[in-house]
Design a protein around this motif. Structure first.
Motif, PDB file in Angstrom:
ATOM      1  N   GLU A  27       0.837  -1.186   0.000  1.00 51.15           N
ATOM      2  CA  GLU A  27       0.000   0.000   0.000  1.00 51.15           C
ATOM      3  C   GLU A  27       0.882   1.250   0.000  1.00 51.15           C
ATOM      4  OE1 GLU A  27      -3.986   0.784   2.475  1.00 51.15           O
ATOM      5  OE2 GLU A  27      -2.204   0.748   3.742  1.00 51.15           O
ATOM      6  N   ARG A  28       0.529   2.234  -0.779  1.00 52.04           N
ATOM      7  CA  ARG A  28       1.218   3.527  -0.772  1.00 52.04           C
ATOM      8  C   ARG A  28       0.694   4.345   0.411  1.00 52.04           C
ATOM      9  NH1 ARG A  28       5.158   3.148  -4.604  1.00 52.04           N
ATOM     10  NH2 ARG A  28       4.354   2.289  -6.535  1.00 52.04           N
ATOM     11  N   SER A  29       1.504   5.288   0.893  1.00 52.67           N
ATOM     12  CA  SER A  29       1.103   6.060   2.070  1.00 52.67           C
ATOM     13  C   SER A  29      -0.180   6.848   1.828  1.00 52.67           C
ATOM     14  CB  SER A  29       2.234   6.977   2.533  1.00 52.67           C
ATOM     15  OG  SER A  29       2.581   7.910   1.536  1.00 52.67           O
ATOM     16  N   TYR A  30      -0.380   7.405   0.641  1.00 52.46           N
ATOM     17  CA  TYR A  30      -1.613   8.148   0.372  1.00 52.46           C
ATOM     18  C   TYR A  30      -2.827   7.221   0.363  1.00 52.46           C
ATOM     19  CZ  TYR A  30      -1.182   6.605  -4.507  1.00 52.46           C
ATOM     20  OH  TYR A  30      -1.071   5.845  -5.645  1.00 52.46           O
ATOM     21  N   GLU A  31      -2.642   5.976  -0.048  1.00 56.32           N
ATOM     22  CA  GLU A  31      -3.725   4.999   0.003  1.00 56.32           C
ATOM     23  C   GLU A  31      -4.080   4.668   1.453  1.00 56.32           C
ATOM     24  OE1 GLU A  31      -2.906   2.486  -4.094  1.00 56.32           O
ATOM     25  OE2 GLU A  31      -1.656   2.067  -2.336  1.00 56.32           O
ATOM     26  N   CYS A  53       7.316  14.692   5.076  1.00 52.87           N
ATOM     27  CA  CYS A  53       7.577  13.510   5.892  1.00 52.87           C
ATOM     28  C   CYS A  53       8.211  13.978   7.196  1.00 52.87           C
ATOM     29  CB  CYS A  53       8.526  12.567   5.157  1.00 52.87           C
ATOM     30  SG  CYS A  53       8.968  11.105   6.118  1.00 52.87           S
ATOM     31  N   LEU A  54       7.714  13.462   8.315  1.00 46.21           N
ATOM     32  CA  LEU A  54       8.271  13.765   9.632  1.00 46.21           C
ATOM     33  C   LEU A  54       8.769  12.469  10.250  1.00 46.21           C
ATOM     34  CD1 LEU A  54       5.456  16.098  10.986  1.00 46.21           C
ATOM     35  CD2 LEU A  54       7.676  16.804  10.085  1.00 46.21           C
ATOM     36  N   GLU A  67       8.700   6.592  14.666  1.00 45.70           N
ATOM     37  CA  GLU A  67       7.657   6.626  13.645  1.00 45.70           C
ATOM     38  C   GLU A  67       8.086   7.517  12.498  1.00 45.70           C
ATOM     39  OE1 GLU A  67       4.026   8.313  15.178  1.00 45.70           O
ATOM     40  OE2 GLU A  67       4.987  10.193  15.701  1.00 45.70           O
ATOM     41  N   ILE A  68       7.583   7.186  11.334  1.00 48.24           N
ATOM     42  CA  ILE A  68       7.739   8.029  10.156  1.00 48.24           C
ATOM     43  C   ILE A  68       6.330   8.416   9.729  1.00 48.24           C
ATOM     44  CG2 ILE A  68       8.474   8.123   7.755  1.00 48.24           C
ATOM     45  CD1 ILE A  68      10.729   6.179   8.556  1.00 48.24           C
TER      46      ILE A  68
END
Length: 127
Positions: A27-31, A53-54, A67-68
């Motif tokens: 899964e992509r982060s936007y998904e 990105c933090l 965490e990212i």
């Protein structure tokens, strides 16, 4: 923002975090963001833009955590979704998501995590 109450790095009390969750394999982060909004609020959303990105390393209950966070600007697909000031989260009985005015976050009037979110929002908004 998802509302919490308890111990955090600035003490005890209320604090907030953006809605989201763990990225699933493939899964992509936007998904993930769209899926999590649907799972947690029952609402359809769209990604407006990627913000940043933090990377956050912190300690909770004497345990170090890493965490990212992929931060996105998100919109609800249906205008009626903006009518509530607070939403009961579907998968958690006592958790709510609340609207917090962006100026309140930028001024530091509320405790908001992850670290770096205020600066990222200021940069994004050009403030």
């Amino acid at each position: 923002m998802e509302a919490y109450h308890g111990s955090h790095s600035e003490g005890d009390g209320d604090y907030y975090r953006p809605l989201g969750g763990t990225i699933e394999v493939g899964e992509r982060s936007y998904e993930t963001v769209v899926r999590e909004f649907k799972e947690e609020l029952g609402l359809d959303s769209t990604i407006d833009t990627y913000i940043t990105c933090l990377e956050n390393i912190y300690t909770v209950d004497h345990e170090q955590t890493h965490e990212i966070v992929q931060l996105y600007a998100v919109s609800f697909k249906d205008a009626f979704s903006y009518n509530n000031e607070e939403y009961q989260l579907i998968d958690e009985n006592d958790s709510v998501a609340s609207w917090i005015p962006i100026e309140t976050v930028l001024l530091g009037a509320r405790t908001v995590y992850p670290d770096g979110i205020r600066e990222a929002l200021r940069t994004f908004l050009g403030k």
